[in-house]
Scaffold this motif. Structure first.
Motif, PDB file in Angstrom:
ATOM      1  N   ILE A 122       0.845  -1.200   0.000  1.00 35.76           N
ATOM      2  CA  ILE A 122       0.000   0.000   0.000  1.00 35.76           C
ATOM      3  C   ILE A 122       0.880   1.251   0.000  1.00 35.76           C
ATOM      4  CG2 ILE A 122      -1.694   1.322   1.347  1.00 35.76           C
ATOM      5  CD1 ILE A 122      -2.754  -1.481   2.308  1.00 35.76           C
ATOM      6  N   GLU A 123       1.948   1.220   0.801  1.00 32.75           N
ATOM      7  CA  GLU A 123       2.869   2.363   0.862  1.00 32.75           C
ATOM      8  C   GLU A 123       3.557   2.590  -0.482  1.00 32.75           C
ATOM      9  OE1 GLU A 123       5.196   1.064   4.198  1.00 32.75           O
ATOM     10  OE2 GLU A 123       4.021   2.264   5.620  1.00 32.75           O
ATOM     11  N   GLN A 124       3.953   1.513  -1.160  1.00 34.81           N
ATOM     12  CA  GLN A 124       4.584   1.645  -2.477  1.00 34.81           C
ATOM     13  C   GLN A 124       3.613   2.256  -3.482  1.00 34.81           C
ATOM     14  OE1 GLN A 124       5.899  -2.284  -3.535  1.00 34.81           O
ATOM     15  NE2 GLN A 124       7.494  -2.338  -1.975  1.00 34.81           N
ATOM     16  N   ASP A 125       2.366   1.796  -3.452  1.00 35.11           N
ATOM     17  CA  ASP A 125       1.357   2.330  -4.359  1.00 35.11           C
ATOM     18  C   ASP A 125       1.059   3.795  -4.039  1.00 35.11           C
ATOM     19  OD1 ASP A 125       1.298  -0.172  -5.486  1.00 35.11           O
ATOM     20  OD2 ASP A 125      -0.627  -0.752  -4.610  1.00 35.11           O
ATOM     21  N   LEU A 126       1.090   4.144  -2.768  1.00 39.61           N
ATOM     22  CA  LEU A 126       0.878   5.527  -2.347  1.00 39.61           C
ATOM     23  C   LEU A 126       2.000   6.413  -2.899  1.00 39.61           C
ATOM     24  CD1 LEU A 126      -0.541   7.736  -0.708  1.00 39.61           C
ATOM     25  CD2 LEU A 126       0.692   6.925   1.309  1.00 39.61           C
ATOM     26  N   THR A 127       3.227   5.953  -2.788  1.00 43.05           N
ATOM     27  CA  THR A 127       4.367   6.707  -3.314  1.00 43.05           C
ATOM     28  C   THR A 127       4.238   6.892  -4.822  1.00 43.05           C
ATOM     29  OG1 THR A 127       5.772   5.830  -1.563  1.00 43.05           O
ATOM     30  CG2 THR A 127       6.887   6.753  -3.481  1.00 43.05           C
TER      31      THR A 127
END
Length: 146
Positions: free
Chosen positions: A7-12
Motif C-alpha cells: 500500500i505504501e509503495q502504491d501511495l508513493t
C-alpha cells in the motif's frame, strides 16, 4: 500478497504521478491498516487487510447510494471511483455462473435446506474463500435454498 508495504509503495507511486484521488484513498487505507495493527497489538495478516479493504469499499458504495438518492451525482461518482481504486487490492472475483455451480454442489453434498442457511454459508465460504463477496454469496444462496 497484499501488505502495508505494498500500500505504501502504491501511495508513493500515486504521489509521483500526482494522482490526488488515489493519494487520498491510499492514505486513508494506510491509516486504517496502521490503526488496526495498533488495536490488535501485532502485525496483521493479509486476510485482515483484505477485510479492511472490503469494509472501505462497502462504505464507499453506501455513501455513493446516499449521495445519488440526494441528487448529488458528482459526489456519488467520486465515491464509486474511490471504491474502484480500492477494488484493485481484492483478489479476482468469481463469476455468478461459477458461484451458482459451487452453491448447487455444496447444497447437494450437505443436503441443506432453508433452515440450514448458516451451515450452508459456512460450507460455501470454505470452498470459495476470497473469490466472492459475502453479500453476493448470501443472495445467491437464499435463492437456491428456497
Amino acid at each position: 500478497m497484499l501488505s502495508l508495504s505494498q500500500i505504501e509503495q502504491d501511495l508513493t507511486a500515486a504521489m509521483k504521478a500526482k494522482d490526488q484521488l488515489s493519494v487520498d484513498v491510499l492514505r486513508g487505507l494506510k491509516s486504517r491498516v496502521q490503526n488496526e495493527k495498533i488495536l490488535k497489538m501485532r502485525d496483521i495478516s493479509e486476510e485482515d487487510i483484505l477485510g479492511l479493504v472490503r469494509s472501505e469499499i462497502k462504505k464507499r458504495k453506501e455513501a455513493s447510494e446516499s449521495f445519488k438518492s440526494g441528487g448529488r451525482t458528482e459526489l456519488s461518482d467520486k465515491e464509486l471511483k474511490e471504491a474502484e481504486i480500492l477494488g484493485k487490492y481484492l483478489p479476482a472475483q468469481m463469476g455468478e455462473a461459477d458461484l451458482i455451480k459451487i452453491l448447487e454442489a455444496v447444497i447437494q453434498e450437505g443436503s441443506f435446506t432453508a433452515q440450514d442457511f448458516g451451515k450452508a454459508m459456512g460450507a460455501v465460504k470454505a470452498k470459495v474463500g476470497n473469490a466472492a463477496e459475502g453479500g453476493t454469496l448470501a443472495k445467491l444462496l437464499k435463492e437456491k435454498l428456497k
